[in-house]
Design an enzyme around this catalytic site. Structure first.
Site, short mmCIF file in Angstrom:
data_model
loop_
_atom_site.label_atom_id
_atom_site.label_comp_id
_atom_site.label_asym_id
_atom_site.label_seq_id
_atom_site.Cartn_x
_atom_site.Cartn_y
_atom_site.Cartn_z
CD GLU A 15 -2.86 -1.07 2.40
OE1 GLU A 15 -3.90 -0.40 2.31
OE2 GLU A 15 -2.54 -1.69 3.43
CB SER A 165 -5.24 -1.63 -0.76
OG SER A 165 -5.14 -0.43 -0.04
CD GLU A 287 -10.90 -5.51 5.62
OE1 GLU A 287 -10.35 -6.61 5.65
OE2 GLU A 287 -10.61 -4.61 4.82
CG ASN A 289 -9.67 -0.64 6.37
OD1 ASN A 289 -8.80 -1.43 6.09
ND2 ASN A 289 -10.90 -0.72 5.87
CB SER A 298 -10.23 8.35 0.53
OG SER A 298 -8.99 8.04 -0.07
#
Length: 327
Positions: A15, A165, A287, A289, A298
């Site tokens: 990433e 990612s 999940e 982040n 984003s």
């Protein structure tokens, strides 16, 4: 007096380039009436500051300082936007904790826990958090294909356990595709998580610490043109990211409360973005982040914008929350 802020970008993982984009966006939007920003690049070989003329100055890791024009510059805080290791797995968090330098991400334990997908879902299950069925593998383990398929079914997802990612992830539809998918995942990590396929609407929920309180941001619906929300979908325009999500008010309230519960249960701080899939009407946690993407496109900045919170306001709040947390 303006504060010196180190904007940390780069990292040790796949990433790297995404983190550079995020870091440069922070550098672009940071409030220069309040802060002196310094771009700090983190690589395995070296840490270095890059000035406006693109000249590199090595970072002294003993006290996290840089020597500029004969003057030693120290930092009031570090804006941690390193995706993957060492910015999202707790390593940088622990380093800055030892040096008593505020940093914007969550604490080191929470970072390590959430970066490890297997440990995170295992820690949340006793709190009633629903997830996909899963199967764990470590590099060197015997691969029992029939046992895996019996546990999670087909199709299923094979993922690198500690990666972001969508690197090292495959959707597996047949038994023959299982071994190649496992081999791909092992290129990213020596631990693997294999999950059952959840058919339903995928949403992303941002929860942040904002002005001293936990704030759930508007929900984003993910509609991928590909088989799943992979790298192309995330970064190459192969998806629609619809904010607010096209879900019922009841579903919206349910997933918001769930995301907030997870944030509080894990004793999180700073930015977070959790992924859920509504499977058979129930949100399943995928999940979290803790250093989500921070480019113009984003998801988290998009969500904040719906509430009228600008990127600059997000940055300022994050820095001031970090400083107050360490005070």
């Amino acid at each position: 007096m303006k504060k010196n802020i180190a904007i940390l970008m780069g990292g040790y993982s796949s990433e790297f380039d995404i983190s550079i984009k995020s870091g440069n966006n922070v550098f672009k939007h940071i409030d220069r009436t309040k802060y002196n920003p310094y771009r700090i690049f983190i690589t395995k070989e070296k840490w270095y500051y890059v000035n406006e003329s693109e000249e590199k100055v090595m970072v002294d890791k003993n006290d996290f300082s840089v020597l500029i024009n004969g003057n030693k510059v120290h930092f009031d805080a570090a804006f941690n936007i390193v995706h993957g290791s060492p910015g999202e797995d707790g390593l940088l968090q622990a380093y800055f904790k030892l040096l008593a330098i505020p940093q914007t991400a969550c604490n080191f334990y929470q970072a390590a826990l959430t970066f490890n997908k297997r440990d995170c879902i295992s820690a949340l299950k006793p709190y009633g958090i629903v997830t996909a069925k899963n199967y764990f593998l470590n590099k060197g383990d015997a691969i029992h294909e029939n046992e895996i398929i019996e546990r999670v079914g087909l199709p299923c997802f094979v993922k690198a356990n500690k990666s972001g990612s969508s690197y090292g992830i495959s959707k597996v539809k047949t038994k023959e595709e299982l071994q190649p998918a496992i081999a791909l995942a092992y290129k990213e990590d020596d631990e693997i998580i294999i999950e059952s396929f959840l058919d339903g609407t995928e949403v992303s929920v941002g929860v942040i610490t904002y002005q001293g309180k936990d704030l759930v941001l508007p929900i984003t619906e993910i509609v991928s043109e590909n088989e799943f929300f992979d790298y192309e979908a995330k970064y190459l325009g192969k998806s629609q990211e619809i904010t607010p999500a096209r879900i019922s008010k009841q579903d919206e309230e349910n997933v918001k409360q769930l995301a907030l519960k997870i944030y509080k249960t894990l004793k999180m701080s700073g930015f977070s973005r959790s992924e859920f899939i509504f499977h058979k009407g129930e949100p399943h946690f995928i999940e979290m982040n803790t250093n989500p993407g921070f480019t113009e496109a984003s998801i988290l900045p998009q969500q904040a914008a719906v509430l009228g919170i600008s990127i600059q306001e997000l940055i300022t709040n994050s820095i001031e929350e970090a400083i107050s947390k360490e005070a």
